[in-house]
Design an enzyme around this catalytic site. Structure first.
Site, PDB file in Angstrom:
ATOM      1  N   LYS A  39       0.847  -1.200   0.000  1.00 51.95           N
ATOM      2  CA  LYS A  39       0.000   0.000   0.000  1.00 51.95           C
ATOM      3  C   LYS A  39       0.883   1.250   0.000  1.00 51.95           C
ATOM      4  O   LYS A  39       2.087   1.169   0.214  1.00 51.95           O
ATOM      5  CB  LYS A  39      -0.932  -0.009   1.213  1.00 51.95           C
ATOM      6  N   TYR A 251      13.893  31.630   6.080  1.00 50.65           N
ATOM      7  CA  TYR A 251      12.754  32.305   6.704  1.00 50.65           C
ATOM      8  C   TYR A 251      12.922  32.410   8.215  1.00 50.65           C
ATOM      9  O   TYR A 251      13.257  31.430   8.882  1.00 50.65           O
ATOM     10  CB  TYR A 251      11.456  31.545   6.405  1.00 50.65           C
TER      11      TYR A 251
END
Length: 363
Positions: A39, A251
């Site tokens: 999966k 930032y």
């Protein structure tokens, strides 16, 4: 020239890990089928290529989360039986010969009616709740399974549950006890479907092996000693900047150079699955040495401190995940830095990275 971000998948390591699980089952003297979990695009490794390898190795079943994942495998020519763990979708089940997992009686009734209408016998697995608190029959599971067995056109091929904390022996034993009681009840009725509860960590408990196991993370190289990580993620230096002492980076200026520094920029950010929480915590490998991530990880870019690396150049390779020489950064390392788990690390890298499949022996 487009930016370089590559997830290299070593199929030799995948084969090694699968073979190691088979050897473990053989050495434990347990005759178990293997349901290989693919999966989430095989935990970011590419479900189609991974499933092909498992098919060649003789895997008994593949396990996916949703029908759409199974359909991709079928359309790629994968013939191995596929168990769909969490879906109520039905069209794909019948069209692509999939095995749905039933987790409540209403779902069983609906599948029975659809199978009857189409004139087919539908193999199903039934999920029972033993301690996960998620999906599965939890009220009178024995009687409910007995009722499901009486529905038309359904064939109960398996009964499953899921460990919620396989590292906790006492809790796991309690789950196994509940599961064993259901198995005993059905055996007394003459029903002998495939019972499976063990995930990768569950392989440590012989009494959890029952009739099949569902390894996931272990197949991809994590969870126990002797397993080899299959994925390496690499990029190249986009730029190198000489910055004076006292320069804020990225930032918010969360990192300020403490001396004249050489700062590298790599074209990878949180949009690529390189988590923002790795800011000022993670390390990468450049020219065989670890160097720190500095400043805030951006959407598309990350800065690294190259001050101590000799003769570094633009386009030099940068290892985000993987091994080179004596240095290695694993998904477990990244998970620890980011405050998450290896599963999330591996599944997050698949988005914008180009995959390359190789067959190389581990050094």
């Amino acid at each position: 020239m487009s930016r370089f971000l590559q997830a290299e998948i070593n199929l030799k390591s995948l084969i090694h890990n699968f073979s190691k699980i088979k050897a473990h089952l053989r050495n434990t003297r347990v005759s178990c089928k293997i349901i290989a979990i693919v999966k989430a695009d095989a935990y970011g490794h590419g479900a189609v290529e991974v499933a092909r390898v498992f098919g060649l190795l003789g895997v008994d079943y593949l396990g996916v989360a949703f029908s759409e994942e199974a359909i991709v495998l079928r359309e790629a020519g994968i013939k191995v039986p596929i168990i769909v763990l969490f879906d109520r979708e039905i069209e794909g089940v019948f069209k692509y010969n999939l095995i749905p997992v039933i987790f409540d009686y209403r779902q069983a009734e609906f599948l029975s009616k659809e199978a009857s209408r189409r004139g087919v016998i539908l193999p199903v697995h039934i999920k029972v709740e033993t301690g996960m608190g998620r999906l599965g029959i939890y009220e009178n599971p024995c009687e409910t399974i007995k009722k499901i067995a009486q529905l038309d056109n359904l064939k109960i091929d398996g009964v499953m549950s899921h460990f919620s904390r396989a590292e906790d022996l006492e809790w796991t034993q309690e789950q196994m006890k509940k599961f064993s009681k259901i198995r005993e009840f059905l055996h007394n009725l003459g029903m002998k479907p495939l019972f499976h509860i063990a995930n990768s960590q569950g392989l440590n408990y012989k009494e959890a092996l029952f009739d099949a196991v569902r390894p996931g993370l272990m197949l991809y190289g994590y969870g126990a000693e002797g397993f080899i990580p299959c994925m390496t993620v690499k990029t190249k230096l986009l730029d190198i900047r000489k910055l004076p002492k006292g320069t804020p980076i990225s930032y918010g200026g969360t990192f300020v150079t403490k001396k004249d520094s050489l700062i590298g920029v790599i074209p990878v950010g949180y949009a690529d699955g390189y988590f923002r929480s790795l800011s000022n915590k993670a390390e990468v490998i450049v020219r065989g040495k670890r160097v720190p991530v500095v400043g805030t990880v951006c959407m598309d870019l990350t800065m690294i401190d190259l001050t101590d690396i000799q003769e570094v150049q633009i386009d030099d390779e940068v290892i985000l995940l993987g091994k080179t020489g004596s240095e290695e950064i694993t998904a477990s390392h990244i998970a620890q830095w980011a405050g998450t788990i290896p599963y999330e690390v591996l599944t997050s890298f698949g988005g914008r990275a180009r995959r390359k499949y190789i067959m190389e022996e581990e050094e």
